[in-house]
Each structure stands twice: as structure tokens, then as C-alpha cells.
Write a protein that holds these residues in place. Structure first.
Motif, PDB file in Angstrom:
ATOM      1  N   GLY A  29     -18.230  19.320  33.681  1.00  0.00           N
ATOM      2  CA  GLY A  29     -16.876  19.042  34.128  1.00  0.00           C
ATOM      3  C   GLY A  29     -16.743  17.821  35.020  1.00  0.00           C
ATOM      4  N   ARG A  30     -17.846  17.460  35.712  1.00  0.00           N
ATOM      5  CA  ARG A  30     -17.784  16.339  36.652  1.00  0.00           C
ATOM      6  C   ARG A  30     -18.449  15.073  36.125  1.00  0.00           C
ATOM      7  N   ALA A  31     -18.815  15.045  34.860  1.00  0.00           N
ATOM      8  CA  ALA A  31     -19.507  13.876  34.303  1.00  0.00           C
ATOM      9  C   ALA A  31     -18.516  12.779  33.946  1.00  0.00           C
ATOM     10  N   THR A  32     -17.824  12.296  34.978  1.00  0.00           N
ATOM     11  CA  THR A  32     -16.785  11.285  34.776  1.00  0.00           C
ATOM     12  C   THR A  32     -17.119   9.946  35.427  1.00  0.00           C
ATOM     13  N   ALA A  33     -18.323   9.838  36.007  1.00  0.00           N
ATOM     14  CA  ALA A  33     -18.728   8.578  36.631  1.00  0.00           C
ATOM     15  C   ALA A  33     -19.173   7.580  35.565  1.00  0.00           C
ATOM     16  N   ARG A  34     -19.368   6.346  35.974  1.00  0.00           N
ATOM     17  CA  ARG A  34     -19.889   5.349  35.032  1.00  0.00           C
ATOM     18  C   ARG A  34     -21.295   5.738  34.579  1.00  0.00           C
ATOM     19  N   ILE A  35     -22.137   6.233  35.513  1.00  0.00           N
ATOM     20  CA  ILE A  35     -23.483   6.686  35.186  1.00  0.00           C
ATOM     21  C   ILE A  35     -23.576   8.165  35.548  1.00  0.00           C
ATOM     22  N   ASN A  36     -23.929   8.995  34.555  1.00  0.00           N
ATOM     23  CA  ASN A  36     -24.065  10.438  34.750  1.00  0.00           C
ATOM     24  C   ASN A  36     -25.478  10.830  34.353  1.00  0.00           C
ATOM     25  N   LEU A  37     -26.225  11.381  35.309  1.00  0.00           N
ATOM     26  CA  LEU A  37     -27.663  11.562  35.107  1.00  0.00           C
ATOM     27  C   LEU A  37     -28.094  12.997  35.412  1.00  0.00           C
ATOM     28  N   TRP A  38     -28.719  13.626  34.441  1.00  0.00           N
ATOM     29  CA  TRP A  38     -29.294  14.962  34.600  1.00  0.00           C
ATOM     30  C   TRP A  38     -30.812  14.814  34.689  1.00  0.00           C
ATOM     31  N   HIS A  39     -31.412  15.278  35.790  1.00  0.00           N
ATOM     32  CA  HIS A  39     -32.858  15.135  35.931  1.00  0.00           C
ATOM     33  C   HIS A  39     -33.440  16.426  36.480  1.00  0.00           C
ATOM     34  N   GLY A  40     -34.710  16.663  36.170  1.00  0.00           N
ATOM     35  CA  GLY A  40     -35.358  17.871  36.662  1.00  0.00           C
ATOM     36  C   GLY A  40     -36.402  18.386  35.701  1.00  0.00           C
ATOM     37  N   SER A  41     -36.742  19.648  35.839  1.00  0.00           N
ATOM     38  CA  SER A  41     -37.881  20.223  35.135  1.00  0.00           C
ATOM     39  C   SER A  41     -37.598  20.416  33.655  1.00  0.00           C
ATOM     40  N   VAL A  42     -38.661  20.661  32.893  1.00  0.00           N
ATOM     41  CA  VAL A  42     -38.533  20.966  31.475  1.00  0.00           C
ATOM     42  C   VAL A  42     -37.812  22.304  31.308  1.00  0.00           C
ATOM     43  N   ARG A  43     -37.076  22.441  30.223  1.00  0.00           N
ATOM     44  CA  ARG A  43     -36.401  23.679  29.842  1.00  0.00           C
ATOM     45  C   ARG A  43     -35.492  24.240  30.939  1.00  0.00           C
ATOM     46  N   SER A  44     -34.934  23.373  31.741  1.00  0.00           N
ATOM     47  CA  SER A  44     -34.074  23.825  32.838  1.00  0.00           C
ATOM     48  C   SER A  44     -32.601  23.833  32.460  1.00  0.00           C
ATOM     49  N   GLY A  45     -32.269  23.390  31.257  1.00  0.00           N
ATOM     50  CA  GLY A  45     -30.885  23.381  30.811  1.00  0.00           C
ATOM     51  C   GLY A  45     -30.184  22.050  30.950  1.00  0.00           C
ATOM     52  N   LYS A  46     -30.891  21.040  31.437  1.00  0.00           N
ATOM     53  CA  LYS A  46     -30.250  19.748  31.681  1.00  0.00           C
ATOM     54  C   LYS A  46     -29.858  19.038  30.383  1.00  0.00           C
ATOM     55  N   THR A  47     -30.701  19.156  29.341  1.00  0.00           N
ATOM     56  CA  THR A  47     -30.414  18.461  28.092  1.00  0.00           C
ATOM     57  C   THR A  47     -29.190  19.046  27.410  1.00  0.00           C
ATOM     58  N   ILE A  48     -29.080  20.373  27.367  1.00  0.00           N
ATOM     59  CA  ILE A  48     -27.913  21.007  26.745  1.00  0.00           C
ATOM     60  C   ILE A  48     -26.632  20.581  27.460  1.00  0.00           C
ATOM     61  N   ALA A  49     -26.669  20.590  28.794  1.00  0.00           N
ATOM     62  CA  ALA A  49     -25.477  20.204  29.553  1.00  0.00           C
ATOM     63  C   ALA A  49     -25.111  18.744  29.288  1.00  0.00           C
ATOM     64  N   SER A  50     -26.100  17.870  29.286  1.00  0.00           N
ATOM     65  CA  SER A  50     -25.818  16.448  29.088  1.00  0.00           C
ATOM     66  C   SER A  50     -25.294  16.170  27.680  1.00  0.00           C
ATOM     67  N   LEU A  51     -25.856  16.847  26.663  1.00  0.00           N
ATOM     68  CA  LEU A  51     -25.386  16.644  25.293  1.00  0.00           C
ATOM     69  C   LEU A  51     -23.960  17.152  25.116  1.00  0.00           C
ATOM     70  N   LEU A  52     -23.632  18.276  25.749  1.00  0.00           N
ATOM     71  CA  LEU A  52     -22.264  18.774  25.675  1.00  0.00           C
ATOM     72  C   LEU A  52     -21.281  17.817  26.342  1.00  0.00           C
ATOM     73  N   ALA A  53     -21.668  17.302  27.509  1.00  0.00           N
ATOM     74  CA  ALA A  53     -20.802  16.342  28.196  1.00  0.00           C
ATOM     75  C   ALA A  53     -20.593  15.101  27.336  1.00  0.00           C
ATOM     76  N   PHE A  54     -21.663  14.653  26.682  1.00  0.00           N
ATOM     77  CA  PHE A  54     -21.569  13.483  25.806  1.00  0.00           C
ATOM     78  C   PHE A  54     -20.663  13.781  24.612  1.00  0.00           C
ATOM     79  N   ALA A  55     -20.813  14.963  23.996  1.00  0.00           N
ATOM     80  CA  ALA A  55     -19.982  15.316  22.846  1.00  0.00           C
ATOM     81  C   ALA A  55     -18.507  15.372  23.223  1.00  0.00           C
ATOM     82  N   ILE A  56     -18.197  15.910  24.399  1.00  0.00           N
ATOM     83  CA  ILE A  56     -16.813  15.935  24.866  1.00  0.00           C
ATOM     84  C   ILE A  56     -16.285  14.511  25.028  1.00  0.00           C
ATOM     85  N   ALA A  57     -17.130  13.625  25.565  1.00  0.00           N
ATOM     86  CA  ALA A  57     -16.712  12.228  25.729  1.00  0.00           C
ATOM     87  C   ALA A  57     -16.463  11.570  24.378  1.00  0.00           C
TER      88      ALA A  57
END
Length: 425
Positions: A18-46
Motif C-alpha cells: 500500500g505504501r510503495a508509492t516512492a520513486r524507489i521502493n525496496l524490499w530487503h531481508g532474509s530468504v523466504r520472508s515474503g518480500k518477493t511476493i509483496a514486491s511483485l504484487l506492488a509492481f503488478a498493481i503499478a
């Protein structure tokens, strides 16, 4: 089509989308933590809401990693529901269609990839495994996001705290039009406790802090700081189920060959070593001579407890991929099971580290070269200061052979890390 309420997302994932509205939106952290799913969904919405101006880009280490890490998850109905049916891509193609929009796929393995962005005007970009991108490519991509309201979405595992992405962007988030979300393994509620325990067992030391805790921590000192000659060196070998061989090629530098076996006790053993150091022997060897020597060594080696059956034939022999002429020579000489080793340095070191820490990798005392190299195998402090993880390229030939054969066979022994056995005493 993009009904987030129907997807099993955590609160942290939903907030980041919901907050991925900046010029640069970055998800970082451990493997299998859910960051990739969230980032791909944000990208698809965009993508679904993007205007007609400017290109849409997905960048990754290679086209294959883009397909594996981005497009295949997007096409999985179990992960993305009805959205998955609106993702079209032909394997190997450099474009995909996402929600009716053409998306350009760009591999960025090295600094030369920057040239692929020249003249491009983009409105949306997604970067997979951002720490693996050349800094120049990242900088050029940001410059190409020139359409009003253009945004970049990126995901990455942590690296050194001095990595350019950490020091130049994440640490400067307050100064930039940037939002970053940090994920830990515990942030993914869909993972079972058994899976979390198994994954945690696969990473040790530096890698556990990065891949499980999601920490940006520095590599320093000994690479295999868990190495303990009293615990990891053996004088006897159990019966072996199978063998593999790893070769590090050298002419002026030492040539090293290691025989790796899977013991009947569920551990891996470096059973034997063959080395030739031209500086010590005062004699260089040709490819044909090396091939003959290695094949003779394997044909003459016997298990210490089975002297009646001389010779061993590894299932696979993994060779330094840069040694093209030697690989060809081994093929011509009829040695079976020749393969180019997986020379991904950091992943290979991580594989060896995991086995050593779990007590699943032991070395026979006869492997003098390897035993001499392992205690001094260290991180390069100059590279660390640049935010890179690199070993010092000194006295590392048997260590490289070990990395080749261990990492190239990871799919064969990975289950040993979660086997409920006591480590060696």
C-alpha cells in the motif's frame, strides 16, 4: 483481479504494498520472508494503473533468473490467484505481457549491461536481486525512469553493510525519495515450523545472519571460521555410497584434485587429494599429462578398508569452468561424467560452511594441501572495504576444488543438513 483480501498476506506485506508509492521502493531481508511476493504484487498493481507513456522493465542477473524469480511466481495461481492468468511469457523471450502491457526483460550480469538501457525511457522498473546488479546499471536505470511519477521496485537479500545499495541508498532513505521494508524469516506466517527449522539449519555464521535474520553484516577474517582440525579431520573412512571429484586447474599455479565421497553414515568425506605444484616440482605439465595423472590417481586409489578393490570412478568430475582446454582433453581421453563446476563463489563458500558447521563434512588426514589451505582461507579486506565479499586469492587451489565439488553436488546432499544425527566428536 487484484483482490488482496483473498491472498494470504501478512500485515507487513500489505503495508509495504500500500505504501510503495516512492520513486524507489525496496524490499530487503532474509530468504523466504515474503518480500518477493509483496514486491511483485506492488509492481503488478503499478502496471495495472500505469499510463501509456514510457516502457516497463524487469531487470535481473539473467533472463533465466527473471523467469524463475519473477515470471514463474506471477504465473502461479496458488500465489497470485486470477492475476496469474494475465501473465504471458514464452521461455527465452525478452518480453512478457503483464495485464495487457508489454514488459521488457533485461539481464544485467556485468557492467556492459548498462548499454542496454541507453536511449530507453521508462515509467516502471522491477529489479530482482538488486545487490547482484552492477552499480552502473542501477544508476543508469534510475536515470531512465524519467516519466512523471516513474517508480522502481526492487528486492534483494542482504549483503555487506558497505555494499553500494546499502550505503548509497538504504542508509540515505531520509534524503531520497525512497521507501524500504526489512523482512525477517519470522515475518512470513505461511511457513511451517518444520520448514523454518530446516532452512535455519542450512545457513550458518555470516550466512545465517544475512539469510535468516536479514542483517546486513560484514564478512571479515577467516572464511571457514568454524574449521576445527580436531573435529573435522579423520584418520579412517566409513564405507562409501558414491563418489564425486573436483578439480582446480593450474599451470604455474598448483593443480588440485579432490575425491569427495558420501559415507554410509550420512556424512561427506574428502577421501583423497592429488596435487601438482610446478614451482615445487620445477616442471610444468600439459593438459594431456594432467589428464593421464588424474585418471591414474583415480584408478590407483583404494579405500583404506578395502585394499582388494583398487580404483574408483566418480559419478561426476567437476572441473574449473575456465579450464576449457583441459575439459576438452578429459573428454577426448574418455573420462566419463565430465561437467563444468558451478563457480558461484559466495554460494559455494556458503555450501561448504553449512556442511562444516553441521559436522557433515570431514577431511581425511592424507589431504595435506587442503588441510594447509583451509585455516588461512580468508576474506579480502580491500574488497570488504568496497562492500564486496571476495576471498584472498592466495593458497586457495584445494579450497577452490572443494568448493567446486561441494556446491556442484548440493542437490545431492542437501538432505544431510536436516538429518537428525549427532555431529562428530
Amino acid at each position: 483481479m487484484l483482490d488482496l483480501d483473498r491472498l494470504p498476506l501478512s500485515r507487513k506485506q500489505l503495508r509495504s504494498i500500500g505504501r510503495a508509492t516512492a520513486r524507489i521502493n525496496l524490499w530487503h531481508g532474509s530468504v523466504r520472508s515474503g518480500k518477493t511476493i509483496a514486491s511483485l504484487l506492488a509492481f503488478a498493481i503499478a502496471v495495472a494503473t500505469a499510463g501509456p507513456s514510457g516502457l516497463i522493465v524487469i531487470a535481473g542477473r539473467s533472463l533465466q533468473t527473471i523467469e524463475r524469480n519473477c515470471l514463474e511466481p506471477l504465473q502461479d495461481p496458488a500465489l497470485f490467484g486470477p492475476l496469474a492468468h494475465h501473465i504471458q511469457h514464452t521461455r527465452g523471450a525478452t518480453t512478457a505481457t503483464i495485464l495487457g502491457r508489454t514488459v521488457h526483460l533485461i539481464g544485467a550480469a556485468d557492467a556492459r549491461a548498462e548499454g542496454r538501457l541507453r536511449g530507453l525511457t521508462a515509467q516502471l522498473a522491477y529489479v530482482d536481486e538488486a545487490t547482484l546488479m552492477p552499480e552502473g546499471f542501477w544508476t543508469q536505470l534510475l536515470a531512465r525512469l524519467s516519466v512523471p511519477g516513474a517508480r522502481l521496485f526492487a528486492t534483494t537479500n542482504p549483503d555487506s553493510p558497505r555494499h553500494w545499495l546499502k550505503s548509497g541508498y538504504i542508509d540515505r532513505a531520509a534524503e531520497l525519495n525512497l521507501r524500504a521494508w526489512h523482512f525477517r524469516l519470522a515475518d512470513n506466517p505461511s511457513l511451517s515450523p518444520e520448514y523454518v527449522a530446516d532452512l535455519t539449519a542450512e545457513y550458518v555464521g555470516l550466512w545465517r545472519r544475512r539469510m535468516i535474520d536479514g542483517a546486513w553484516v560484514v564478512a571479515e577474517g577467516a572464511i571457514y571460521d568454524q574449521w576445527d582440525e580436531a573435529a573435522h579431520v579423520v584418520d579412517t573412512l566409513p564405507p562409501m555410497r558414491r563418489y564425486w571429484c573436483g578439480l582446480d586447474y593450474g599451470t604455474t599455479n598448483p593443480f588440485a584434485a579432490l575425491l569427495l565421497g558420501e559415507g554410509a553414515d550420512g556424512r561427506l568425506y574428502v577421501c583423497a587429494e592429488w596435487r601438482h605444484d610446478s614451482k615445487i616440482a620445477h616442471r610444468q605439465m600439459t593438459d594431456a599429462q594432467y589428464s593421464a595423472a588424474v585418471r591414474a590417481w583415480l584408478a590407483g586409489w583404494t579405500h583404506p578398508d578395502d585394499q582388494t578393490t583398487p580404483g574408483v570412478m566418480p559419478e561426476w568430475t567437476f572441473i574449473d569452468p575456465s579450464a576449457a582446454s583441459f575439459i576438452q582433453q578429459m573428454w577426448q581421453d574418455g573420462h566419463p561424467g565430465i561437467a563444468r563446476a558451478d563457480n558461484t563463489v559466495i554460494d559455494g563458500i556458503r555450501s561448504v560452511s553449512s556442511l562444516l558447521t553441521s559436522g557433515r563434512l570431514l577431511v581425511h588426514r592424507s589431504c595435506a594441501g587442503l588441510l594447509e589451505e583451509l585455516p588461512g582461507y580468508s576474506w579480502d579486506p580491500t574488497a570488504t572495504a568496497r562492500g564486496e565479499d571476495k576471498p584472498i586469492k592466495i593458497a586457495d587451489h584445494s579450497a577452490d576444488a572443494l568448493r567446486y565439488v561441494v556446491h556442484s553436488t548440493a542437490h545431492e546432499w542437501r538432505h544431510l543438513l536436516t538429518a537428525h544425527q549427532e555431529p562428530p566428536t
